[in-house]
Scaffold this motif. Structure first.
Motif, PDB file in Angstrom:
ATOM      1  N   MET A 124     -28.459  -9.123   4.621  1.00 55.71           N
ATOM      2  CA  MET A 124     -28.796  -9.137   6.051  1.00 55.71           C
ATOM      3  C   MET A 124     -29.773 -10.272   6.337  1.00 55.71           C
ATOM      4  N   LYS A 125     -29.881 -10.626   7.617  1.00 55.98           N
ATOM      5  CA  LYS A 125     -30.804 -11.685   8.017  1.00 55.98           C
ATOM      6  C   LYS A 125     -32.174 -11.082   8.368  1.00 55.98           C
ATOM      7  N   ALA A 126     -33.231 -11.831   8.038  1.00 56.07           N
ATOM      8  CA  ALA A 126     -34.578 -11.354   8.338  1.00 56.07           C
ATOM      9  C   ALA A 126     -35.498 -12.546   8.560  1.00 56.07           C
ATOM     10  N   LEU A 127     -36.504 -12.352   9.396  1.00 58.06           N
ATOM     11  CA  LEU A 127     -37.527 -13.387   9.589  1.00 58.06           C
ATOM     12  C   LEU A 127     -38.639 -13.135   8.575  1.00 58.06           C
ATOM     13  N   ILE A 128     -38.803 -14.094   7.670  1.00 56.61           N
ATOM     14  CA  ILE A 128     -39.805 -13.953   6.614  1.00 56.61           C
ATOM     15  C   ILE A 128     -40.999 -14.846   6.937  1.00 56.61           C
ATOM     16  N   TYR A 129     -42.193 -14.303   6.719  1.00 53.66           N
ATOM     17  CA  TYR A 129     -43.398 -15.142   6.762  1.00 53.66           C
ATOM     18  C   TYR A 129     -43.940 -15.264   5.345  1.00 53.66           C
ATOM     19  N   ASP A 130     -44.034 -16.492   4.853  1.00 51.11           N
ATOM     20  CA  ASP A 130     -44.631 -16.697   3.520  1.00 51.11           C
ATOM     21  C   ASP A 130     -45.514 -17.948   3.571  1.00 51.11           C
ATOM     22  N   GLY A 131     -46.304 -18.033   4.631  1.00 46.23           N
ATOM     23  CA  GLY A 131     -47.106 -19.228   4.882  1.00 46.23           C
ATOM     24  C   GLY A 131     -46.453 -20.066   5.969  1.00 46.23           C
ATOM     25  N   GLY A 132     -45.169 -19.880   6.158  1.00 46.13           N
ATOM     26  CA  GLY A 132     -44.403 -20.471   7.255  1.00 46.13           C
ATOM     27  C   GLY A 132     -43.349 -19.454   7.647  1.00 46.13           C
ATOM     28  N   LEU A 133     -42.712 -19.678   8.806  1.00 42.22           N
ATOM     29  CA  LEU A 133     -41.682 -18.735   9.259  1.00 42.22           C
ATOM     30  C   LEU A 133     -40.309 -19.276   8.929  1.00 42.22           C
ATOM     31  N   LYS A 134     -39.438 -18.425   8.368  1.00 45.42           N
ATOM     32  CA  LYS A 134     -38.049 -18.853   8.190  1.00 45.42           C
ATOM     33  C   LYS A 134     -37.107 -17.638   8.227  1.00 45.42           C
ATOM     34  N   ILE A 135     -35.893 -17.898   8.706  1.00 42.51           N
ATOM     35  CA  ILE A 135     -34.871 -16.849   8.678  1.00 42.51           C
ATOM     36  C   ILE A 135     -34.181 -16.929   7.322  1.00 42.51           C
ATOM     37  N   SER A 136     -34.176 -15.813   6.596  1.00 37.22           N
ATOM     38  CA  SER A 136     -33.574 -15.789   5.252  1.00 37.22           C
ATOM     39  C   SER A 136     -32.554 -14.675   5.158  1.00 37.22           C
ATOM     40  N   GLU A 137     -31.701 -14.798   4.162  1.00 35.10           N
ATOM     41  CA  GLU A 137     -30.742 -13.739   3.825  1.00 35.10           C
ATOM     42  C   GLU A 137     -31.421 -12.877   2.765  1.00 35.10           C
ATOM     43  N   ILE A 138     -31.627 -11.587   3.056  1.00 37.05           N
ATOM     44  CA  ILE A 138     -32.232 -10.696   2.056  1.00 37.05           C
ATOM     45  C   ILE A 138     -31.354  -9.460   1.893  1.00 37.05           C
ATOM     46  N   GLU A 139     -31.666  -8.669   0.868  1.00 34.01           N
ATOM     47  CA  GLU A 139     -30.853  -7.475   0.628  1.00 34.01           C
ATOM     48  C   GLU A 139     -31.117  -6.402   1.675  1.00 34.01           C
ATOM     49  N   LYS A 140     -30.041  -5.783   2.120  1.00 36.14           N
ATOM     50  CA  LYS A 140     -30.163  -4.693   3.091  1.00 36.14           C
ATOM     51  C   LYS A 140     -30.854  -3.509   2.392  1.00 36.14           C
ATOM     52  N   PRO A 141     -31.875  -2.913   3.024  1.00 38.46           N
ATOM     53  CA  PRO A 141     -32.569  -1.809   2.338  1.00 38.46           C
ATOM     54  C   PRO A 141     -31.660  -0.595   2.145  1.00 38.46           C
ATOM     55  N   VAL A 142     -31.882   0.121   1.051  1.00 35.94           N
ATOM     56  CA  VAL A 142     -31.125   1.361   0.787  1.00 35.94           C
ATOM     57  C   VAL A 142     -32.091   2.525   0.978  1.00 35.94           C
ATOM     58  N   PRO A 143     -31.856   3.386   1.991  1.00 36.92           N
ATOM     59  CA  PRO A 143     -32.817   4.455   2.260  1.00 36.92           C
ATOM     60  C   PRO A 143     -32.877   5.482   1.125  1.00 36.92           C
ATOM     61  N   GLU A 144     -34.121   5.845   0.773  1.00 40.04           N
ATOM     62  CA  GLU A 144     -34.311   6.924  -0.207  1.00 40.04           C
ATOM     63  C   GLU A 144     -34.212   8.256   0.536  1.00 40.04           C
ATOM     64  N   LYS A 145     -34.387   9.348  -0.209  1.00 36.73           N
ATOM     65  CA  LYS A 145     -34.339  10.688   0.388  1.00 36.73           C
ATOM     66  C   LYS A 145     -35.392  10.801   1.508  1.00 36.73           C
ATOM     67  N   GLY A 146     -35.009  11.374   2.617  1.00 33.49           N
ATOM     68  CA  GLY A 146     -35.949  11.556   3.733  1.00 33.49           C
ATOM     69  C   GLY A 146     -36.105  10.315   4.599  1.00 33.49           C
ATOM     70  N   MET A 147     -35.329   9.278   4.266  1.00 38.39           N
ATOM     71  CA  MET A 147     -35.409   8.033   5.048  1.00 38.39           C
ATOM     72  C   MET A 147     -34.063   7.789   5.743  1.00 38.39           C
ATOM     73  N   ALA A 148     -34.105   6.954   6.765  1.00 33.96           N
ATOM     74  CA  ALA A 148     -32.866   6.631   7.473  1.00 33.96           C
ATOM     75  C   ALA A 148     -32.785   5.122   7.688  1.00 33.96           C
ATOM     76  N   LEU A 149     -31.570   4.614   7.647  1.00 33.27           N
ATOM     77  CA  LEU A 149     -31.362   3.192   7.917  1.00 33.27           C
ATOM     78  C   LEU A 149     -31.166   3.007   9.420  1.00 33.27           C
ATOM     79  N   VAL A 150     -31.967   2.104   9.991  1.00 33.95           N
ATOM     80  CA  VAL A 150     -31.920   1.863  11.431  1.00 33.95           C
ATOM     81  C   VAL A 150     -31.435   0.439  11.669  1.00 33.95           C
ATOM     82  N   LYS A 151     -30.409   0.322  12.505  1.00 34.77           N
ATOM     83  CA  LYS A 151     -29.949  -1.011  12.925  1.00 34.77           C
ATOM     84  C   LYS A 151     -30.814  -1.426  14.114  1.00 34.77           C
ATOM     85  N   ILE A 152     -31.483  -2.562  13.972  1.00 38.46           N
ATOM     86  CA  ILE A 152     -32.389  -3.016  15.042  1.00 38.46           C
ATOM     87  C   ILE A 152     -31.558  -3.604  16.186  1.00 38.46           C
ATOM     88  N   LEU A 153     -31.823  -3.128  17.407  1.00 39.46           N
ATOM     89  CA  LEU A 153     -31.107  -3.657  18.580  1.00 39.46           C
ATOM     90  C   LEU A 153     -32.000  -4.610  19.381  1.00 39.46           C
TER      91      LEU A 153
END
Ligand code: ZN
Ligand code: ZN
Length: 316
Positions: free
Chosen positions: A1-30
């Motif tokens: 998935m795409k994400a805005l990363i800050y690591d001293g500068g801002l950049k849009i990167s491709e990172i792994e989609k999170p996998v929800p653990e028990k008691g968690m839910a995956l939310v698609k940001i609108l």
């Protein structure tokens, strides 16, 4: 998935989609929005590195979640449930917490976020998603009533007519308090008045004009001094500003005047959703501009302009 990363500068990167653990839910940001805290983080506040962002409205896509298919907003403090603060039912002060997009937890400027289900609140029927994005900052405005013990006959000065100040003033208007929202420019005073708020230019506040509760939501390091100068003896100073480079203050004034200093952070989501759902707080006029997620770096530049109102990011 795409994400805005800050690591001293801002950049849009491709990172792994999170996998929800028990008691968690995956939310698609609108929708998400840029907060002053995000701007301060890229100036060094909290030393955070990772996916930024904590204000959002989204849809739960985990099929095994009780929120599946529902539109939600989410509280930003992810607590352990076991420490002393959690056991005392103050999860926002959990010793082991992660704070979405601010501290030890991925943020919402991404396609998805995995959140504890206990952090989620369903957006009520009839409340549009764009308004729902304001739930988190509006909850932070409501928090003042809890921590400062505000009473309807209090006189209140609010310093800083920015994104948060305009929400805080709207909540005080509903409380019956004698409140004034101070702004630096004539244009912002006019804008606040167009929302039905009692607003005045800071330069027109005489040195003897004081209040029993002063709220600093200027977002500037010097805001605390301005607010403290206008506080009556034994008054309560409410601090909402968090900045990368804090100002030094004269503690003697606190002793001499017997001031109470209240730090105020995240607040209750349920009342904020009720205020939005019933139209008692108006947030749409606070939207300065909307950007597509692919243009989020430009959105940060825009949001960093002094006095900029709410910048919304569209994720679909
Ligand atoms: Zn925020
Ligand atoms: Zn805890």
């Amino acid at each position: 998935m795409k994400a805005l990363i800050y690591d001293g500068g801002l950049k849009i990167s491709e990172i792994e989609k999170p996998v929800p653990e028990k008691g968690m839910a995956l939310v698609k940001i609108l929708y998400s929005s840029i907060c002053n805290t995000d701007i301060e983080i890229i100036k060094g506040y909290m030393g955070f590195k990772g996916v930024l962002g904590h204000e959002f409205a989204g849809e739960v896509v985990s099929e095994n979640s009780r929120f599946y298919g529902k539109k939600v907003v989410g509280e930003i403090n992810c607590a352990c449930g076991k420490c002393l603060m959690c056991l005392n039912n103050i999860p926002k002060h959990c010793f082991e917490r992660g704070v979405v997009g601010i501290y030890n937890y991925q943020g919402v400027f991404a396609d998805y976020i995995s959140l504890p289900e206990k952090n989620l609140h369903e957006i009520p029927e009839g409340l549009d998603l764009l308004s729902a994005v304001f739930t988190e900052p509006l909850a932070a405005a409501c928090e003042i009533f809890e921590s400062a013990g505000v009473r309807p006959d209090d006189k209140v000065f609010i310093f800083g007519a920015g994104k948060l100040g305009l929400l805080i003033a709207q909540v005080f208007k509903l409380s019956g308090c004698d409140y004034t929202l101070f702004a630096r420019s004539d244009a912002r005073v006019d804008f606040a008045r167009s929302l039905g708020l009692n607003s005045k230019k800071l330069a027109d506040c005489g040195p003897t004009e004081k209040a029993g509760i002063c709220v600093d939501c200027t977002g500037n390091p010097e805001g605390i001094k301005i607010a403290m100068d206008r506080l009556l003896p034994r008054g309560t100073l409410v601090l909402k500003t968090t900045v990368a480079r804090p100002e030094k203050i004269d503690l003697n004034q606190i002793v001499i005047n017997e001031y109470k200093i209240i730090g105020s952070r995240c607040g209750p989501f349920a009342p904020a959703l009720r205020l939005l759902g019933s139209g008692l707080v108006s947030v749409k006029p606070l939207i300065a501009k909307m950007f597509d997620f692919k243009d989020i770096i430009g959105a940060f530049e825009y949001a960093g302009n002094p006095g900029a109102l709410k910048v919304i990011i569209k994720h679909f």
